[in-house]
Design a protein around this motif. Structure first.
Motif, PDB file in Angstrom:
ATOM      1  N   TYR A  80       0.828  -1.206   0.000  1.00 27.69           N
ATOM      2  CA  TYR A  80       0.000   0.000   0.000  1.00 27.69           C
ATOM      3  C   TYR A  80       0.867   1.262   0.000  1.00 27.69           C
ATOM      4  O   TYR A  80       0.500   2.277  -0.590  1.00 27.69           O
ATOM      5  CB  TYR A  80      -0.961  -0.037   1.185  1.00 27.69           C
ATOM      6  N   LEU A  81       2.029   1.176   0.631  1.00 29.84           N
ATOM      7  CA  LEU A  81       2.974   2.289   0.562  1.00 29.84           C
ATOM      8  C   LEU A  81       3.486   2.461  -0.868  1.00 29.84           C
ATOM      9  O   LEU A  81       3.660   3.584  -1.354  1.00 29.84           O
ATOM     10  CB  LEU A  81       4.142   2.046   1.519  1.00 29.84           C
ATOM     11  N   LYS A  82       3.700   1.344  -1.548  1.00 24.61           N
ATOM     12  CA  LYS A  82       4.169   1.383  -2.931  1.00 24.61           C
ATOM     13  C   LYS A  82       3.112   2.010  -3.841  1.00 24.61           C
ATOM     14  O   LYS A  82       3.432   2.810  -4.728  1.00 24.61           O
ATOM     15  CB  LYS A  82       4.509  -0.035  -3.403  1.00 24.61           C
ATOM     16  N   ILE A  83       1.838   1.661  -3.617  1.00 27.08           N
ATOM     17  CA  ILE A  83       0.759   2.234  -4.424  1.00 27.08           C
ATOM     18  C   ILE A  83       0.642   3.728  -4.164  1.00 27.08           C
ATOM     19  O   ILE A  83       0.474   4.529  -5.096  1.00 27.08           O
ATOM     20  CB  ILE A  83      -0.575   1.526  -4.123  1.00 27.08           C
ATOM     21  N   ALA A  84       0.737   4.119  -2.906  1.00 29.82           N
ATOM     22  CA  ALA A  84       0.655   5.537  -2.564  1.00 29.82           C
ATOM     23  C   ALA A  84       1.750   6.319  -3.283  1.00 29.82           C
ATOM     24  O   ALA A  84       1.508   7.414  -3.822  1.00 29.82           O
ATOM     25  CB  ALA A  84       0.775   5.723  -1.053  1.00 29.82           C
ATOM     26  N   GLU A  85       2.950   5.744  -3.313  1.00 29.22           N
ATOM     27  CA  GLU A  85       4.063   6.402  -4.005  1.00 29.22           C
ATOM     28  C   GLU A  85       3.780   6.495  -5.504  1.00 29.22           C
ATOM     29  O   GLU A  85       4.037   7.527  -6.135  1.00 29.22           O
ATOM     30  CB  GLU A  85       5.356   5.619  -3.759  1.00 29.22           C
ATOM     31  N   ALA A  86       3.234   5.402  -6.074  1.00 26.66           N
ATOM     32  CA  ALA A  86       2.943   5.387  -7.509  1.00 26.66           C
ATOM     33  C   ALA A  86       1.872   6.417  -7.868  1.00 26.66           C
ATOM     34  O   ALA A  86       1.907   7.012  -8.955  1.00 26.66           O
ATOM     35  CB  ALA A  86       2.489   3.999  -7.935  1.00 26.66           C
ATOM     36  N   LEU A  87       0.933   6.636  -6.960  1.00 28.65           N
ATOM     37  CA  LEU A  87      -0.132   7.603  -7.199  1.00 28.65           C
ATOM     38  C   LEU A  87       0.287   9.024  -6.841  1.00 28.65           C
ATOM     39  O   LEU A  87      -0.451   9.980  -7.109  1.00 28.65           O
ATOM     40  CB  LEU A  87      -1.383   7.220  -6.405  1.00 28.65           C
ATOM     41  N   GLY A  88       1.442   9.158  -6.201  1.00 24.96           N
ATOM     42  CA  GLY A  88       1.922  10.477  -5.804  1.00 24.96           C
ATOM     43  C   GLY A  88       1.010  11.139  -4.791  1.00 24.96           C
ATOM     44  O   GLY A  88       0.820  12.358  -4.813  1.00 24.96           O
ATOM     45  N   THR A  89       0.468  10.318  -3.877  1.00 18.54           N
ATOM     46  CA  THR A  89      -0.534  10.802  -2.925  1.00 18.54           C
ATOM     47  C   THR A  89      -0.193  10.336  -1.513  1.00 18.54           C
ATOM     48  O   THR A  89       0.164   9.171  -1.317  1.00 18.54           O
ATOM     49  CB  THR A  89      -1.924  10.271  -3.316  1.00 18.54           C
ATOM     50  N   PRO A  90      -0.309  11.200  -0.506  1.00 18.87           N
ATOM     51  CA  PRO A  90      -0.089  10.764   0.874  1.00 18.87           C
ATOM     52  C   PRO A  90      -1.061   9.638   1.240  1.00 18.87           C
ATOM     53  O   PRO A  90      -2.231   9.679   0.838  1.00 18.87           O
ATOM     54  CB  PRO A  90      -0.381  12.024   1.694  1.00 18.87           C
ATOM     55  N   PRO A  91      -0.613   8.617   1.976  1.00 14.37           N
ATOM     56  CA  PRO A  91      -1.493   7.511   2.341  1.00 14.37           C
ATOM     57  C   PRO A  91      -2.816   7.954   2.975  1.00 14.37           C
ATOM     58  O   PRO A  91      -3.861   7.344   2.730  1.00 14.37           O
ATOM     59  CB  PRO A  91      -0.644   6.703   3.323  1.00 14.37           C
ATOM     60  N   GLY A  92      -2.779   9.014   3.760  1.00 15.98           N
ATOM     61  CA  GLY A  92      -3.992   9.477   4.427  1.00 15.98           C
ATOM     62  C   GLY A  92      -5.047  10.032   3.497  1.00 15.98           C
ATOM     63  O   GLY A  92      -6.197  10.260   3.904  1.00 15.98           O
ATOM     64  N   ASP A  93      -4.672  10.245   2.226  1.00 18.59           N
ATOM     65  CA  ASP A  93      -5.625  10.743   1.238  1.00 18.59           C
ATOM     66  C   ASP A  93      -6.129   9.631   0.327  1.00 18.59           C
ATOM     67  O   ASP A  93      -6.735   9.891  -0.714  1.00 18.59           O
ATOM     68  CB  ASP A  93      -4.984  11.843   0.383  1.00 18.59           C
ATOM     69  N   LEU A  94      -5.857   8.378   0.718  1.00 16.63           N
ATOM     70  CA  LEU A  94      -6.283   7.219  -0.067  1.00 16.63           C
ATOM     71  C   LEU A  94      -7.299   6.406   0.733  1.00 16.63           C
ATOM     72  O   LEU A  94      -7.127   6.188   1.934  1.00 16.63           O
ATOM     73  CB  LEU A  94      -5.078   6.336  -0.397  1.00 16.63           C
ATOM     74  N   LEU A  95      -8.333   5.950   0.056  1.00 17.82           N
ATOM     75  CA  LEU A  95      -9.357   5.107   0.682  1.00 17.82           C
ATOM     76  C   LEU A  95      -9.385   3.764  -0.015  1.00 17.82           C
ATOM     77  O   LEU A  95      -9.508   3.690  -1.245  1.00 17.82           O
ATOM     78  CB  LEU A  95     -10.742   5.757   0.579  1.00 17.82           C
ATOM     79  N   PHE A  96      -9.258   2.681   0.754  1.00 18.01           N
ATOM     80  CA  PHE A  96      -9.294   1.329   0.209  1.00 18.01           C
ATOM     81  C   PHE A  96     -10.589   0.645   0.614  1.00 18.01           C
ATOM     82  O   PHE A  96     -10.955   0.633   1.797  1.00 18.01           O
ATOM     83  CB  PHE A  96      -8.094   0.518   0.711  1.00 18.01           C
ATOM     84  N   LEU A  97     -11.280   0.069  -0.377  1.00 12.17           N
ATOM     85  CA  LEU A  97     -12.516  -0.673  -0.132  1.00 12.17           C
ATOM     86  C   LEU A  97     -12.270  -2.152  -0.391  1.00 12.17           C
ATOM     87  O   LEU A  97     -11.838  -2.533  -1.483  1.00 12.17           O
ATOM     88  CB  LEU A  97     -13.636  -0.180  -1.064  1.00 12.17           C
ATOM     89  N   SER A  98     -12.550  -2.996   0.605  1.00 19.19           N
ATOM     90  CA  SER A  98     -12.319  -4.434   0.459  1.00 19.19           C
ATOM     91  C   SER A  98     -13.227  -5.219   1.384  1.00 19.19           C
ATOM     92  O   SER A  98     -13.680  -4.708   2.413  1.00 19.19           O
ATOM     93  CB  SER A  98     -10.855  -4.779   0.769  1.00 19.19           C
ATOM     94  N   ASP A  99     -13.469  -6.465   1.012  1.00 19.07           N
ATOM     95  CA  ASP A  99     -14.267  -7.349   1.867  1.00 19.07           C
ATOM     96  C   ASP A  99     -13.388  -8.225   2.747  1.00 19.07           C
ATOM     97  O   ASP A  99     -13.902  -9.054   3.503  1.00 19.07           O
ATOM     98  CB  ASP A  99     -15.171  -8.246   1.005  1.00 19.07           C
ATOM     99  N   VAL A 100     -12.071  -8.041   2.674  1.00 19.71           N
ATOM    100  CA  VAL A 100     -11.141  -8.888   3.424  1.00 19.71           C
ATOM    101  C   VAL A 100     -10.486  -8.083   4.553  1.00 19.71           C
ATOM    102  O   VAL A 100      -9.680  -7.177   4.286  1.00 19.71           O
ATOM    103  CB  VAL A 100     -10.050  -9.460   2.496  1.00 19.71           C
ATOM    104  N   PRO A 101     -10.804  -8.381   5.812  1.00 26.80           N
ATOM    105  CA  PRO A 101     -10.252  -7.620   6.935  1.00 26.80           C
ATOM    106  C   PRO A 101      -8.727  -7.538   6.941  1.00 26.80           C
ATOM    107  O   PRO A 101      -8.164  -6.485   7.256  1.00 26.80           O
ATOM    108  CB  PRO A 101     -10.774  -8.373   8.157  1.00 26.80           C
ATOM    109  N   ALA A 102      -8.045  -8.624   6.593  1.00 30.01           N
ATOM    110  CA  ALA A 102      -6.573  -8.623   6.618  1.00 30.01           C
ATOM    111  C   ALA A 102      -5.998  -7.623   5.619  1.00 30.01           C
ATOM    112  O   ALA A 102      -4.953  -7.017   5.864  1.00 30.01           O
ATOM    113  CB  ALA A 102      -6.039 -10.023   6.331  1.00 30.01           C
ATOM    114  N   GLU A 103      -6.677  -7.440   4.490  1.00 23.27           N
ATOM    115  CA  GLU A 103      -6.220  -6.450   3.507  1.00 23.27           C
ATOM    116  C   GLU A 103      -6.435  -5.038   4.046  1.00 23.27           C
ATOM    117  O   GLU A 103      -5.584  -4.163   3.888  1.00 23.27           O
ATOM    118  CB  GLU A 103      -6.978  -6.643   2.192  1.00 23.27           C
ATOM    119  N   LEU A 104      -7.574  -4.831   4.695  1.00 23.21           N
ATOM    120  CA  LEU A 104      -7.859  -3.527   5.294  1.00 23.21           C
ATOM    121  C   LEU A 104      -6.858  -3.214   6.402  1.00 23.21           C
ATOM    122  O   LEU A 104      -6.409  -2.065   6.545  1.00 23.21           O
ATOM    123  CB  LEU A 104      -9.284  -3.506   5.838  1.00 23.21           C
ATOM    124  N   ASP A 105      -6.495  -4.239   7.179  1.00 19.18           N
ATOM    125  CA  ASP A 105      -5.504  -4.047   8.245  1.00 19.18           C
ATOM    126  C   ASP A 105      -4.169  -3.584   7.662  1.00 19.18           C
ATOM    127  O   ASP A 105      -3.515  -2.685   8.204  1.00 19.18           O
ATOM    128  CB  ASP A 105      -5.289  -5.360   9.012  1.00 19.18           C
TER     129      ASP A 105
END
Length: 228
Positions: free
Chosen positions: A163-188
């Motif tokens: 998720y840090l890698k994706i944030a870097e690729a998007l050029g966006t601070p992690p706190g400005d990204l929202l992830f939607l998933s049905d898997v708790p471990a991915e959300l964690d």
């Protein structure tokens, strides 16, 4: 949330689309085509690399390994690569149509109109993600999604580093990204990387009874009030 997220990143299976549509529909389509696809595309470097990574000594052994991974729902990169190519061809030929939960297409369109930027992070390969969004019963949704990530270009979905890698690729601070998933471990993992998260609890899906801990949980995209 005080401010809407800059990017909304979507999981697919169990979140935007039913698990059954992937495991029954797509898997059933790919399974008998793996061997013939490998035979017909031996000059494709991606196919050659995927076959080598299975470790199979013969064509029959390679296909048996791939089928075993499918049976065990193993998120193996060689399998995802080959499945993605087969599915892309199936969608292009009009033999496959993607399933989306009814609430998803109109909400994705509304978010797009509101200026929300959309991306996908799925264990399915990018090669399979693009046609999945392009060929749907609700029309072409691929025009709404700007970026695609999978376990090859981002990493495992249950590791914060991905998720840090994706944030870097998007050029966006992690706190400005929202992830939607049905898997708790991915959300964690996303939360550990500083992302905002929302769990999606779909009736009849494998994670329907899962514990989502402190993550906000919705049953429909329409319930995600903080980004309306």
């Amino acid at each position: 949330m005080s401010n809407p997220p800059s990017w909304i990143v979507l999981d697919i299976e169990g979140t935007t689309s039913s698990t059954e549509s992937v495991h029954v529909g797509l898997y059933a389509y790919a399974r008998p085509r793996l061997g013939p696809w490998i035979d017909a595309h031996r000059d494709d470097p991606d196919v050659t690399a995927a076959v080598a990574e299975t470790g199979g000594a013969t064509a029959e052994e390679t296909v048996a390994i791939l089928h075993g991974w499918m049976d065990g729902d193993v998120k193996a990169t060689p399998l995802k690569t080959l499945q993605g190519q087969i599915w892309a061809a199936g969608f292009a030929a009009g033999e496959l149509t993607a399933h989306f939960f009814p609430d998803v297409p109109p909400v994705l369109r509304r978010w797009h109109e509101e200026g929300r930027r959309l991306a996908v992070f799925s264990s399915g390969s990018v090669a399979s993600q693009r046609p999945w969004f392009r060929h749907t019963t609700a029309g072409d949704l691929s025009v709404l999604v700007e970026r695609h990530f999978d376990t090859v270009n981002a990493g495992p979905k249950r590791e914060p580093g991905s998720y840090l890698k994706i944030a870097e690729a998007l050029g966006t601070p992690p706190g400005d990204l929202l992830f939607l998933s049905d898997v708790p471990a991915e959300l964690d993992a996303a939360a550990a990387a500083g992302w905002r998260t929302t769990g999606v609890r779909r009736p009849g899906e494998p994670s329907e009874a899962a514990g989502f801990g402190a993550h906000p949980v919705v049953a429909s995209f329409e319930e995600i009030e903080e980004i309306k």
